[in-house]
Structure formats: C-alpha cells, structure tokens
Design an enzyme around this catalytic site. Structure first.
Site, short mmCIF file in Angstrom:
data_model
loop_
_atom_site.label_atom_id
_atom_site.label_comp_id
_atom_site.label_asym_id
_atom_site.label_seq_id
_atom_site.Cartn_x
_atom_site.Cartn_y
_atom_site.Cartn_z
N CYS A 39 0.82 -1.21 0.00
CA CYS A 39 0.00 0.00 0.00
C CYS A 39 0.86 1.26 0.00
CB CYS A 39 -0.89 0.05 1.25
SG CYS A 39 -1.93 -1.39 1.52
N CYS A 43 -2.73 5.18 2.59
CA CYS A 43 -3.85 4.26 2.36
C CYS A 43 -4.93 4.45 3.44
CB CYS A 43 -3.38 2.81 2.36
SG CYS A 43 -4.69 1.61 2.00
N CYS A 70 -2.67 -3.10 -3.41
CA CYS A 70 -3.92 -2.84 -2.69
C CYS A 70 -4.94 -2.24 -3.65
CB CYS A 70 -3.65 -1.88 -1.53
SG CYS A 70 -5.13 -1.25 -0.71
N CYS A 73 -5.96 1.84 -2.24
CA CYS A 73 -5.10 3.02 -2.45
C CYS A 73 -4.41 3.02 -3.81
CB CYS A 73 -4.07 3.15 -1.34
SG CYS A 73 -2.87 1.79 -1.27
#
Length: 352
Positions: A39, A43, A70, A73
């Site tokens: 991430c 995030c 992810c 994000c």
C-alpha cells in the site's frame, strides 16, 4: 557526529501512522504480511500491526517479494490511469461538441455512475464538466471576437443560445463585455505606474476596479508588453493616482514583512480564481507545495491545473504565488526569477 535521526524504517512507520502521503523520509510503500498486499503510506485502510509490516522502495520490489497491489489506495496508479483516460475522453467530447453535453451523457459514455463520474472529473480537472464546457464556450467566443466576427455571430458560433446569456453577468464570461473583447479591450483605459525597486524595474497596472497587473525584475518594455498582451487595444496611460500603490509594492519588495493588500481586478476562469483565493490564504512567511494547495482546495488530483493557475497569476505579490514550492521543498520556477522568489521568502520568514 552520530546520526540523530531514527532508523529509516522507524521514520517510515511514523509516516504510515500519520497517513503522510509526502513523508520527509522519501517515497516508500508498505506491505502487510498477513494479507500479502502492499500500500501507499496514505492508504485509508486500518494501519497494520508493526510486527506485520514490511517496507519497500517501490512497486517492483514489493511484487518481487510476492505482494500484490492494494485495491483501495492503488499504489501502482493503474486505476488512476483509467480514471484519467475516461476524463480525457470526456474532455475531448466537450471540446468537439457544439452544445454542452449533459452530465448523464458523459457519465454513461465513460461507464460510471453520474455522481461518481462528477467526482472523478472534478478531482482531475479541478472543475465540473459544466464549468469546463463553459470555459470552452468562452474560449470559442473570445477567438471569434478577436478575429472580428460580429457579436451576434460569435455568440451563436460559440454555442450560446442568445446574447443575453453572455451579458447576464457582466464580465463573467470574458472578463469584459463581448463588445470590448471584440475590440481587444479598445475603449478601456488602464492606468500604469512605474518605479525602480530592489528587484529591478516595477510596473503596476490598474483599471477602475483595481490592480490588474504587477510585474517586476525585467526590462520595462518587457513588463509593458506583458500588460499589453492581456489588453491588446486598451489605452495605457500614466496615472499619478497610482503612485502610492506602486510605492507600496516597492516597499513590499524591499521588506516583505506584512501582507500586500490591494484592491484587485482579477479576470480569470472560476477555477483560476479559486486557486488565486487559496494563494491569498497562505500566511506570510509560510509556504505550501502544489499538492498541499490542491488538497486544501479539496482537489488533490488537480495538482497540474493548480500549477498552471499559479503560473497565470497576473498580480504577483498581491496574490502570492511565490509561496508555493515543489513537493521536495525546492524553489520551482517563478515567473519573475527564482532568485527573487528566494529573496521574497527569506524576507517574509525573517519578518515573521
């Protein structure tokens, strides 16, 4: 001397907890070992436990370690790229249309729900589709008028239903009436005042509404040329009533210890005016990055649009675009010279 900074991963962890998208320890990504995802530090997901966290310099390093991106994000920017493509296609459609496409039609063509597309368009361009389309119409109108077209013909060709739509808010579309625009501002008078300052020649221009131009640090002929390009057929005349104003500007250049507050005549698009208002809200002696300025306006994706609006600011100092710096802290380009920008910021900081 021993290094007094915490280890790099400790600084990254602090930035992660703060959801700092531009940490002073440099860009990084973090992985969550229990989920196998990586991430961005900003995030919106709940922060992992420290023992379940690993750090990476970039996406290839994270993927090489077996982690996947992810979906919230979007650390690789793939979803953001799709959004930009959809908005770019909508912009192209608006530019090609004789009338203003409806929000429903634009969203349907892009494959998004109406409200979701409106948010995407506004985040990326800084304005709504309607505002963007109105800007296109204004540009078409300005182009037709500058080529000498009759006002009625130019209004029709630009896509306005009638002349009354242009005159509803005097000056809101072009910064002046269509007749004045057709004449290249012929008939308008702009007072000017000249002075020498610690940063070189200084020129101030003003209409009856307020100051419309401030330039310095270049040859006087170049400064006057900038002003004439904005009002190509306006009459410029020396105005003794501006002597006090140009003296105030020169004093600010010499000792920028207090905000330069002047009556202004700012002519720009709705988005440009919003950026200029945000610039005026930056306290003296402080700076913001373009990203921080965009985020403060609620337009975090409109960094480039914000930068363009800063560059188009006609009244430097009064609208303090010199207080905007690069994300790295570098003094990025400044219309009146980076050395002058450095001197202004140093003077404001000392004054504060």
């Amino acid at each position: 001397m021993p290094d007094t900074l915490p280890p790099l991963d400790d600084r990254r962890w602090t930035a992660l907890l703060a959801r700092d998208a531009t940490p002073d320890c440099g860009p990084f990504l973090y992985g969550v070992t229990t989920q196998g995802v990586f991430c961005l530090p900003g995030c919106p997901s709940r922060p992992p436990l420290r023992r379940n966290t690993v750090f990476f310099a970039d996406a290839p390093e994270a993927e090489a370690a077996g982690y996947r991106a992810c979906k919230r994000c979007d650390p690789k920017g793939e979803r953001a790229a799709l959004h930009r493509e959809a908005v770019a296609a909508a912009v192209a459609l608006i530019e090609a249309s004789e009338t203003i496409p409806s929000l429903e039609a634009l969203a349907r063509r892009a494959g998004y729900a109406r409200h979701h597309f409106l948010r995407l368009f506004r985040d990326i361009t800084g304005v709504t589709p309607r505002s963007y389309a109105e800007g296109v119409r204004a540009r078409r109108l300005q182009s037709a008028l500058s080529q000498g077209a009759r006002v009625a013909d130019a209004v029709a060709e630009a896509g306005f239903g009638s002349e009354s739509r242009v005159y509803e808010k005097r000056g809101a579309t072009l910064g002046m009436t269509p007749g004045a625009a057709r004449r290249g501002a012929k008939g308008e008078t702009i007072g000017i005042a000249r002075a020498e300052s610690v940063m070189g020649p200084l020129l101030v221009g003003a209409t009856a509404q307020g100051v419309c131009f401030i330039g310095f640090g270049e040859a006087m002929e170049a400064l006057e040329g900038d002003l004439r390009r904005r009002f190509p057929l306006a009459q410029l005349r020396e105005d003794p009533a501006l002597d006090a104003t140009v003296a105030r500007v020169a004093a600010f250049l010499r000792e920028p210890h207090a905000a330069l507050q002047l009556p202004l005549d700012l002519r720009g698009t709705a988005f440009q005016r919003r950026v200029w208002e945000a610039l005026q809200a930056i306290p003296i002696g402080q700076t913001r990055s373009y990203g921080q300025l965009a985020a403060g306006m609620g337009k975090p994706e409109a960094v480039r649009a914000v930068a363009r609006a800063c560059a188009q600011n006609p009244v430097s100092l009064a609208v303090p675009c010199h207080r905007v710096i690069g994300a790295s802290g570098d003094l990025t380009g400044y219309r009146w010279g980076v050395p002058n920008k450095k001197r202004l910021l140093a003077g404001e900081k000392a004054g504060r």
